[in-house]
Scaffold this motif. Structure first.
Motif, PDB file in Angstrom:
ATOM      1  N   HIS A 152      32.554  38.107  34.097  1.00  0.00           N
ATOM      2  CA  HIS A 152      32.495  38.299  32.649  1.00  0.00           C
ATOM      3  C   HIS A 152      31.280  37.579  32.069  1.00  0.00           C
ATOM      4  CE1 HIS A 152      33.344  37.837  28.413  1.00  0.00           C
ATOM      5  NE2 HIS A 152      33.448  36.534  28.582  1.00  0.00           N
ATOM      6  N   ASP A 204      35.839  46.727  31.521  1.00  0.00           N
ATOM      7  CA  ASP A 204      37.128  46.452  32.150  1.00  0.00           C
ATOM      8  C   ASP A 204      37.330  44.953  32.280  1.00  0.00           C
ATOM      9  OD1 ASP A 204      37.792  49.143  32.534  1.00  0.00           O
ATOM     10  OD2 ASP A 204      36.635  49.214  34.402  1.00  0.00           O
ATOM     11  N   ARG A 205      38.537  44.560  32.605  1.00  0.00           N
ATOM     12  CA  ARG A 205      38.818  43.151  32.883  1.00  0.00           C
ATOM     13  C   ARG A 205      37.957  42.709  34.051  1.00  0.00           C
ATOM     14  NH1 ARG A 205      44.628  41.368  31.270  1.00  0.00           N
ATOM     15  NH2 ARG A 205      43.675  39.444  31.954  1.00  0.00           N
ATOM     16  N   ALA A 206      37.591  41.438  34.016  1.00  0.00           N
ATOM     17  CA  ALA A 206      36.762  40.900  35.090  1.00  0.00           C
ATOM     18  C   ALA A 206      37.122  39.442  35.312  1.00  0.00           C
ATOM     19  CB  ALA A 206      35.286  41.021  34.707  1.00  0.00           C
ATOM     20  N   THR A 207      36.729  38.935  36.450  1.00  0.00           N
ATOM     21  CA  THR A 207      36.896  37.503  36.678  1.00  0.00           C
ATOM     22  C   THR A 207      36.009  36.767  35.682  1.00  0.00           C
ATOM     23  OG1 THR A 207      35.068  37.370  38.243  1.00  0.00           O
ATOM     24  CG2 THR A 207      37.270  37.871  39.154  1.00  0.00           C
ATOM     25  N   ARG A 208      36.305  35.513  35.428  1.00  0.00           N
ATOM     26  CA  ARG A 208      35.506  34.748  34.465  1.00  0.00           C
ATOM     27  C   ARG A 208      34.020  34.724  34.851  1.00  0.00           C
ATOM     28  NH1 ARG A 208      35.351  32.576  29.900  1.00  0.00           N
ATOM     29  NH2 ARG A 208      34.343  30.602  29.488  1.00  0.00           N
ATOM     30  N   SER A 224      38.610  37.544  18.625  1.00  0.00           N
ATOM     31  CA  SER A 224      38.017  36.696  19.658  1.00  0.00           C
ATOM     32  C   SER A 224      38.301  35.226  19.431  1.00  0.00           C
ATOM     33  CB  SER A 224      36.509  36.907  19.693  1.00  0.00           C
ATOM     34  OG  SER A 224      36.209  38.221  20.030  1.00  0.00           O
TER      35      SER A 224
END
Length: 122
Positions: free
Chosen positions: A17, A10-14, A35
């Motif tokens: 991540h 899932d999306r995550a904070t930097r 990418s």
């Protein structure tokens, strides 16, 4: 089984991540707009990225993953990660590298060494 090891994150904070990259063995690129910053994140973390050059996609954005992957290590040590196409070639490279522990180790070492002297980081 390999399917048990495949993770769609899932999306995550930097920071989150970057932290989870420590747990990745291999990354798979996406086709049309692949990418960019993520390829650099993978390379810095020593995570091999399987990618391909844009085949029927004339956009420069479809070639960034391959460019970053090649520039992240010296002496084209990562060339084996560049598939000849986005179809069967991509699948073959991904499966071959994923099943070859020695290749994964060699690629991770090449990427980590690349942080010192590879063109991407100069």
């Amino acid at each position: 089984e390999a399917a048990d090891r495949l993770v769609f994150a899932d999306r995550a904070t930097r920071p989150a991540h970057l932290e989870r990259l420590r747990h990745a063995d291999l990354a798979l690129d996406t086709r049309a707009y692949n990418s960019h910053t993520l390829a650099a994140d993978y390379a810095w973390a020593g995570v091999p990225l399987v990618t391909a050059l844009g085949d029927d996609e004339p956009r420069w954005a479809s070639r960034v993953g391959a460019s970053v992957t090649l520039a992240a290590a010296r002496h084209e040590a990562t060339r084996e990660l560049i598939a000849p196409d986005w179809g069967a070639g991509f699948e073959a490279v991904a499966c071959r590298v994923a099943r070859d522990a020695a290749a994964l180790k060699r690629l991770r070492v090449a990427l980590r060494r690349g942080r010192v002297d590879a063109p991407l980081w100069s």
